[in-house]
Design a protein around this motif. Structure first.
Motif, PDB file in Angstrom:
ATOM      1  N   GLU A  24       0.808  -1.218   0.000  1.00 29.03           N
ATOM      2  CA  GLU A  24       0.000   0.000   0.000  1.00 29.03           C
ATOM      3  C   GLU A  24       0.843   1.272   0.000  1.00 29.03           C
ATOM      4  O   GLU A  24       0.321   2.368  -0.187  1.00 29.03           O
ATOM      5  CB  GLU A  24      -0.938  -0.010   1.218  1.00 29.03           C
ATOM      6  CG  GLU A  24      -1.974  -1.126   1.118  1.00 29.03           C
ATOM      7  CD  GLU A  24      -2.892  -1.188   2.332  1.00 29.03           C
ATOM      8  OE1 GLU A  24      -2.764  -0.334   3.238  1.00 29.03           O
ATOM      9  OE2 GLU A  24      -3.738  -2.107   2.369  1.00 29.03           O
ATOM     10  N   ASN A  25       2.155   1.131   0.216  1.00 33.25           N
ATOM     11  CA  ASN A  25       3.041   2.301   0.228  1.00 33.25           C
ATOM     12  C   ASN A  25       4.302   1.985  -0.556  1.00 33.25           C
ATOM     13  O   ASN A  25       5.397   1.907   0.009  1.00 33.25           O
ATOM     14  CB  ASN A  25       3.386   2.682   1.677  1.00 33.25           C
ATOM     15  CG  ASN A  25       2.150   2.960   2.506  1.00 33.25           C
ATOM     16  OD1 ASN A  25       1.655   4.080   2.525  1.00 33.25           O
ATOM     17  ND2 ASN A  25       1.629   1.935   3.166  1.00 33.25           N
ATOM     18  N   THR A  27       6.299   3.496  -2.652  1.00 28.16           N
ATOM     19  CA  THR A  27       7.336   4.433  -3.082  1.00 28.16           C
ATOM     20  C   THR A  27       8.089   4.961  -1.868  1.00 28.16           C
ATOM     21  O   THR A  27       7.616   4.845  -0.730  1.00 28.16           O
ATOM     22  CB  THR A  27       6.742   5.647  -3.839  1.00 28.16           C
ATOM     23  OG1 THR A  27       5.932   6.402  -2.924  1.00 28.16           O
ATOM     24  CG2 THR A  27       5.872   5.192  -5.008  1.00 28.16           C
ATOM     25  N   ARG A  29       8.558   8.040  -1.168  1.00 31.72           N
ATOM     26  CA  ARG A  29       7.751   9.138  -0.616  1.00 31.72           C
ATOM     27  C   ARG A  29       6.654   8.600   0.322  1.00 31.72           C
ATOM     28  O   ARG A  29       6.432   9.119   1.415  1.00 31.72           O
ATOM     29  CB  ARG A  29       7.110   9.914  -1.782  1.00 31.72           C
ATOM     30  CG  ARG A  29       6.400  11.155  -1.352  1.00 31.72           C
ATOM     31  CD  ARG A  29       7.343  12.346  -1.302  1.00 31.72           C
ATOM     32  NE  ARG A  29       6.769  13.456  -0.560  1.00 31.72           N
ATOM     33  CZ  ARG A  29       7.091  13.753   0.694  1.00 31.72           C
ATOM     34  NH1 ARG A  29       7.975  13.046   1.352  1.00 31.72           N
ATOM     35  NH2 ARG A  29       6.530  14.778   1.296  1.00 31.72           N
ATOM     36  N   GLN A  30       5.967   7.561  -0.128  1.00 31.78           N
ATOM     37  CA  GLN A  30       4.879   6.997   0.683  1.00 31.78           C
ATOM     38  C   GLN A  30       5.407   6.349   1.955  1.00 31.78           C
ATOM     39  O   GLN A  30       4.777   6.442   3.006  1.00 31.78           O
ATOM     40  CB  GLN A  30       4.082   5.991  -0.142  1.00 31.78           C
ATOM     41  CG  GLN A  30       3.154   6.655  -1.157  1.00 31.78           C
ATOM     42  CD  GLN A  30       2.558   5.653  -2.125  1.00 31.78           C
ATOM     43  OE1 GLN A  30       3.290   4.925  -2.791  1.00 31.78           O
ATOM     44  NE2 GLN A  30       1.254   5.589  -2.207  1.00 31.78           N
ATOM     45  N   GLN A  31       6.561   5.688   1.870  1.00 27.24           N
ATOM     46  CA  GLN A  31       7.142   5.094   3.073  1.00 27.24           C
ATOM     47  C   GLN A  31       7.540   6.189   4.069  1.00 27.24           C
ATOM     48  O   GLN A  31       7.373   6.032   5.279  1.00 27.24           O
ATOM     49  CB  GLN A  31       8.364   4.229   2.717  1.00 27.24           C
ATOM     50  CG  GLN A  31       8.014   2.895   2.063  1.00 27.24           C
ATOM     51  CD  GLN A  31       7.334   1.929   3.031  1.00 27.24           C
ATOM     52  OE1 GLN A  31       7.603   1.930   4.222  1.00 27.24           O
ATOM     53  NE2 GLN A  31       6.447   1.095   2.519  1.00 27.24           N
ATOM     54  N   GLN A  32       8.056   7.308   3.532  1.00 28.43           N
ATOM     55  CA  GLN A  32       8.406   8.428   4.409  1.00 28.43           C
ATOM     56  C   GLN A  32       7.168   8.957   5.118  1.00 28.43           C
ATOM     57  O   GLN A  32       7.175   9.162   6.339  1.00 28.43           O
ATOM     58  CB  GLN A  32       9.052   9.552   3.577  1.00 28.43           C
ATOM     59  CG  GLN A  32      10.461   9.233   3.113  1.00 28.43           C
ATOM     60  CD  GLN A  32      10.967  10.234   2.080  1.00 28.43           C
ATOM     61  OE1 GLN A  32      10.228  10.697   1.224  1.00 28.43           O
ATOM     62  NE2 GLN A  32      12.248  10.567   2.152  1.00 28.43           N
ATOM     63  N   GLU A  33       6.097   9.159   4.359  1.00 31.54           N
ATOM     64  CA  GLU A  33       4.872   9.712   4.949  1.00 31.54           C
ATOM     65  C   GLU A  33       4.266   8.746   5.954  1.00 31.54           C
ATOM     66  O   GLU A  33       3.825   9.132   7.043  1.00 31.54           O
ATOM     67  CB  GLU A  33       3.863  10.033   3.849  1.00 31.54           C
ATOM     68  CG  GLU A  33       4.268  11.247   3.034  1.00 31.54           C
ATOM     69  CD  GLU A  33       3.370  11.491   1.830  1.00 31.54           C
ATOM     70  OE1 GLU A  33       3.603  12.476   1.121  1.00 31.54           O
ATOM     71  OE2 GLU A  33       2.444  10.683   1.606  1.00 31.54           O
ATOM     72  N   LEU A  34       4.245   7.460   5.590  1.00 31.57           N
ATOM     73  CA  LEU A  34       3.686   6.436   6.473  1.00 31.57           C
ATOM     74  C   LEU A  34       4.413   6.414   7.817  1.00 31.57           C
ATOM     75  O   LEU A  34       3.789   6.425   8.880  1.00 31.57           O
ATOM     76  CB  LEU A  34       3.817   5.060   5.792  1.00 31.57           C
ATOM     77  CG  LEU A  34       3.553   3.835   6.652  1.00 31.57           C
ATOM     78  CD1 LEU A  34       2.066   3.712   6.944  1.00 31.57           C
ATOM     79  CD2 LEU A  34       4.060   2.575   5.963  1.00 31.57           C
ATOM     80  N   ARG A 116      14.662  13.368  -1.397  1.00 30.23           N
ATOM     81  CA  ARG A 116      13.760  13.208  -2.541  1.00 30.23           C
ATOM     82  C   ARG A 116      14.539  12.494  -3.632  1.00 30.23           C
ATOM     83  O   ARG A 116      15.706  12.783  -3.841  1.00 30.23           O
ATOM     84  CB  ARG A 116      13.285  14.562  -3.071  1.00 30.23           C
ATOM     85  CG  ARG A 116      12.422  15.338  -2.091  1.00 30.23           C
ATOM     86  CD  ARG A 116      11.042  14.722  -1.949  1.00 30.23           C
ATOM     87  NE  ARG A 116      10.230  15.439  -0.960  1.00 30.23           N
ATOM     88  CZ  ARG A 116      10.279  15.205   0.342  1.00 30.23           C
ATOM     89  NH1 ARG A 116      11.079  14.267   0.822  1.00 30.23           N
ATOM     90  NH2 ARG A 116       9.540  15.889   1.174  1.00 30.23           N
ATOM     91  N   GLU A 122      11.734   6.158  -7.953  1.00 30.98           N
ATOM     92  CA  GLU A 122      10.442   5.791  -7.373  1.00 30.98           C
ATOM     93  C   GLU A 122       9.821   4.627  -8.146  1.00 30.98           C
ATOM     94  O   GLU A 122       9.189   3.744  -7.568  1.00 30.98           O
ATOM     95  CB  GLU A 122       9.481   6.984  -7.364  1.00 30.98           C
ATOM     96  CG  GLU A 122       9.836   8.071  -6.344  1.00 30.98           C
ATOM     97  CD  GLU A 122       9.580   7.657  -4.902  1.00 30.98           C
ATOM     98  OE1 GLU A 122       9.734   6.471  -4.554  1.00 30.98           O
ATOM     99  OE2 GLU A 122       9.236   8.553  -4.100  1.00 30.98           O
ATOM    100  N   ARG A 126       8.447   0.978  -6.831  1.00 29.84           N
ATOM    101  CA  ARG A 126       7.161   0.338  -7.131  1.00 29.84           C
ATOM    102  C   ARG A 126       7.358  -1.064  -7.688  1.00 29.84           C
ATOM    103  O   ARG A 126       6.659  -2.009  -7.313  1.00 29.84           O
ATOM    104  CB  ARG A 126       6.387   1.174  -8.153  1.00 29.84           C
ATOM    105  CG  ARG A 126       5.790   2.445  -7.585  1.00 29.84           C
ATOM    106  CD  ARG A 126       4.869   3.115  -8.593  1.00 29.84           C
ATOM    107  NE  ARG A 126       4.627   4.509  -8.221  1.00 29.84           N
ATOM    108  CZ  ARG A 126       5.337   5.540  -8.659  1.00 29.84           C
ATOM    109  NH1 ARG A 126       6.319   5.348  -9.530  1.00 29.84           N
ATOM    110  NH2 ARG A 126       5.080   6.758  -8.242  1.00 29.84           N
TER     111      ARG A 126
END
Ligand SMILES: [Zn+2]
Length: 159
Positions: A24-25, A27, A29-34, A116, A122, A126
């Motif tokens: 579900e995460n 990238t 970026r998504q792992q950072q946000e999670l 970044r 990225e 994926r």
């Protein structure tokens, strides 16, 4: 012979959660946000619980504030109540340590979250996420699993 990963219920739950978080995460970026959200929610909740406990039981540096319960005021508690109070004080100390550690982790994580990467990288995230944690309900995967395991105990739906 390759060593099989442990299949106890706790480990299985961990593998499922681990794979779900990748799926579900997928990238950077998504792992950072999670992980940032997980850290902050942990800090917010543990911090608020500690605050509430300190309001009720004092901060450990002095006598606890007088109980607001009329009639129970000057009566000393029994041994059970004393043990309960010890457990609460112990828990408050543990929560203080947790909060201090979470604060340190946040300082370290900030450096991870500054990074970044180009879209090309990225895309690689994926791609590998799909390999590491494919959708378990994906029809192709289910079919592949059946072929691989030749499961004889699966009911035959063709009638
Ligand atoms: Zn296990």
């Amino acid at each position: 012979m390759p060593e099989e990963p442990c299949q106890c219920p706790d480990c299985q739950r961990f593998y499922r959660e681990h794979d779900r978080l990748i799926r579900e995460n997928p990238t950077l970026r998504q792992q950072q946000e999670l992980n940032w959200a997980a850290l902050q929610s942990f800090r917010t909740l543990a911090g608020r619980v500690l605050e509430e406990l300190q309001k009720i039981h004092g901060d450990g540096d002095g006598p606890a504030p007088a109980a607001a319960t009329p009639g129970a005021s000057a009566v000393a508690g029994g041994p059970n109540e004393a043990a309960d109070q010890d457990a609460i004080q112990q828990a408050m100390g543990d929560l203080e340590n947790i909060n201090a550690h979470l604060f340190s982790i946040e300082a370290l994580m900030e450096r991870i979250f500054d990074v970044r990467v180009p879209e090309e990288v990225e895309q690689k995230f994926r791609e590998l996420a799909g390999e590491l944690a494919p959708d378990p309900l994906n029809a192709d995967r289910l079919r592949l699993n059946r072929l691989l395991h030749q499961t004889p105990d699966l009911p035959d739906h063709r009638g």
